[in-house]
Write an enzyme that holds these catalytic residues in place. Structure first.
Site, PDB file in Angstrom:
ATOM      1  CG  ASN A   1      -0.270  -0.350   2.501  1.00 39.48           C
ATOM      2  OD1 ASN A   1       0.375  -1.399   2.610  1.00 39.48           O
ATOM      3  ND2 ASN A   1      -0.389   0.496   3.496  1.00 39.48           N
TER       4      ASN A   1
ATOM      5  CD  GLN B   1      -3.942  -0.242  -1.314  1.00 35.90           C
ATOM      6  OE1 GLN B   1      -4.289   0.272  -2.381  1.00 35.90           O
ATOM      7  NE2 GLN B   1      -4.258   0.292  -0.152  1.00 35.90           N
TER       8      GLN B   1
ATOM      9  CB  SER C   1     -10.905  -3.771   1.298  1.00 34.72           C
ATOM     10  OG  SER C   1     -11.634  -2.835   2.038  1.00 34.72           O
ATOM     11  CB  ALA C   2     -16.124  -2.798  -0.874  1.00 30.52           C
ATOM     12  CG  HIS C   3     -12.477   1.226   1.904  1.00 34.20           C
ATOM     13  ND1 HIS C   3     -11.517   2.199   2.078  1.00 34.20           N
ATOM     14  CD2 HIS C   3     -12.113   0.202   2.703  1.00 34.20           C
ATOM     15  CE1 HIS C   3     -10.628   1.774   2.974  1.00 34.20           C
ATOM     16  NE2 HIS C   3     -10.965   0.569   3.359  1.00 34.20           N
TER      17      HIS C   3
ATOM     18  CB  THR D   1     -27.724  -9.357  10.167  1.00 36.24           C
ATOM     19  OG1 THR D   1     -28.409 -10.049  11.195  1.00 36.24           O
ATOM     20  CG2 THR D   1     -28.699  -8.914   9.095  1.00 36.24           C
TER      21      THR D   1
ATOM     22  CB  CYS E   1      -0.663   9.502  13.661  1.00 38.35           C
ATOM     23  SG  CYS E   1      -0.127  11.008  14.427  1.00 38.35           S
TER      24      CYS E   1
HETATM   25  N1  PLP Z   1      -4.258  -4.204   3.810  1.00 39.52           N
HETATM   26  C1  PLP Z   1      -3.811  -3.201   3.042  1.00 39.52           C
HETATM   27  C2  PLP Z   1      -2.645  -3.438   2.147  1.00 39.52           C
HETATM   28  C3  PLP Z   1      -4.435  -1.961   3.078  1.00 39.52           C
HETATM   29  O1  PLP Z   1      -3.979  -0.962   2.318  1.00 39.52           O
HETATM   30  C4  PLP Z   1      -5.538  -1.782   3.953  1.00 39.52           C
HETATM   31  C5  PLP Z   1      -6.190  -0.462   4.077  1.00 39.52           C
HETATM   32  O2  PLP Z   1      -5.575   0.560   4.130  1.00 39.52           O
HETATM   33  C6  PLP Z   1      -5.979  -2.864   4.728  1.00 39.52           C
HETATM   34  C7  PLP Z   1      -5.311  -4.055   4.626  1.00 39.52           C
HETATM   35  C8  PLP Z   1      -7.165  -2.745   5.640  1.00 39.52           C
HETATM   36  O3  PLP Z   1      -8.330  -2.699   4.866  1.00 39.52           O
HETATM   37  P1  PLP Z   1      -9.766  -2.292   5.451  1.00 39.52           P
HETATM   38  O4  PLP Z   1      -9.766  -0.817   5.532  1.00 39.52           O
HETATM   39  O5  PLP Z   1     -10.741  -2.821   4.445  1.00 39.52           O
HETATM   40  O6  PLP Z   1      -9.905  -2.969   6.770  1.00 39.52           O
END
Ligand code: PLP
Length: 380
Positions: free
Chosen positions: A151, A179, A199-201, A237, A323
């Protein structure tokens, strides 16, 4: 709208309009519980199953191999804790120092519970040493966890080596593909992993939804117990609206991935070219390693990254520092790659996304050049 230039799409993405449209009815008109036995529940369940197929298609999986969760953090916890719990005769876990905290902290917790854990160092470009990797494994290793793409640096792992070593010892392979999915062609069959967290977001879907890919035949114990949802692997749920949005975002990601990648390659190249043309001592981290097309981590030698961010307040980027208790720490990823804390604190991560324009990159370059110049002058 704010006047910020957002270059932090690895932190999160906006929800695609297609995903918003798909989700909207499931909040109100169609608020039903997908586990209800009546026909309305069955309609909600059908929507979830459509999304399961869409998510599975994005990563080359079978829908039965997708377990919906609240995001990658939960998927990672489920994968690692679930494997160790289901294989009591195997107590080992191997990972790398550049993994996301969701992996590293889960591994640390497992160590406290008695697991034998090994967190491997990486080289200066962020890659693991395969010999060291294979040497750290034995017949007690339950699972190895290597991220598909980092990331902070965007470095893409070659999973073939770790998979090969794991197979020799009968261990399972988990990858944090958070990522990689939607940015490069990540496919569970091709990469041959047993478990993958997504992850969706990060792919223009909603926050608070994710999935764990669990290869058919792989046994994991649940970490959340209750009504036995998701084949007993994750009770609770189902978040029908979120899952529907995830499905729509996944379908869109599959269609747009190549165009998105081409576009983000141009934009990150434009950003680097602009910075290098106007500033001295600009270093792209892991420049020669394979990297995500939308991610570039840049060191501005002699300019503290937090100070650069303060001097370029309209540019939303990440300094990579976690942080904790209001005390900024240098990135564990960059220090694991051999940088000193001071060098790591001069790095900024830029990540582009679908809404990023050429103009916004030009504006960002102008703001960054002036901020870096100012910080260097003040600290000289
Ligand atoms: N793993 C990586 C490489 C990520 O970049 C992130 C989110 O920043 C996560 C895991 C965690 O994902 P989530 O926000 O869906 O819990």
């Amino acid at each position: 709208m704010s006047n910020h230039i957002y270059l932090d799409y690895n932190a999160t993405t906006p929800v695609a309009p297609e995903a918003v449209d798909a989700m909207t009815p499931w909040f109100n008109e169609r608020f039903w519980n997908a586990a209800s036995a009546h026909p309305l529940g069955a309609m909600a369940n059908d929507a979830v199953e459509t999304a399961r197929q869409q998510v599975a298609d994005l990563i080359g999986a079978h829908p039965n191999e997708i377990v919906f969760t609240s995001g990658s953090t939960e998927s990672i916890n489920l994968a690692l804790k679930g494997v160790l719990s289901a294989a009591p005769d195997r107590t080992g876990i191997v990972t790398a120092a550049t993994e996301h905290k969701a992996v590293l902290d889960t591994v640390a917790w497992l160590a406290e519970q008695g697991a034998s854990t090994c967190v491997l160092p990486v080289d200066a470009s962020g890659q693991i040493d395969l010999e060291l990797f294979a040497g750290s494994m034995n017949e007690h290793t339950a699972v190895v966890s290597i991220m598909a793409a980092n990331n902070e640096t965007g470095v893409i792992a070659n999973l073939a080596g770790p998979v090969d070593a794991a197979r020799r010892y009968g261990a399972l392979v988990h990858t944090d593909a958070t990522q990689a999915v939607g940015r490069i062609n990540f496919d569970v069959e091709h990469s041959d992993v047993d478990l993958a967290s997504i992850s969706a977001h990060k792919i223009y879907g909603p926050k608070g939804v994710g999935a764990l890919y669990v290869r058919r035949g792989v046994r994991i114990d649940a970490t959340v117990h209750g009504g036995g949802h998701e084949h007993n692997m994750r009770s609770g749920t189902l978040n029908v609206a979120g899952i529907v949005g995830f499905g729509a975002a996944a379908e869109l990601a599959a269609k747009q991935r190549d165009d998105d990648a081409e576009r983000s390659t141009q934009l990150t190249a434009q950003l680097v070219a602009g910075l290098v043309a106007q500033l001295s001592d600009v270093e792209v981290i892991s420049e020669s390693a394979p990297r995500l097309p939308n991610t570039v981590n840049v060191r501005f030698a002699g300019a503290d990254a937090e100070a650069v961010m303060v001097n370029a307040p309209t540019i939303a980027v990440s300094s990579g520092s976690a942080c904790t208790s209001m005390v900024p720490h240098p990135s564990h990823v960059l220090t694991a790659m051999g940088m000193s804390a001071d060098e790591a604190s001069e790095c900024l991560r830029f990540s582009t996304g679908r809404p990023t324009t050429d103009e916004s990159i030009t504006e960002a370059v102008t703001a960054l050049v002036s901020a870096v110049t100012r910080v260097r002058e003040l600290t000289r």
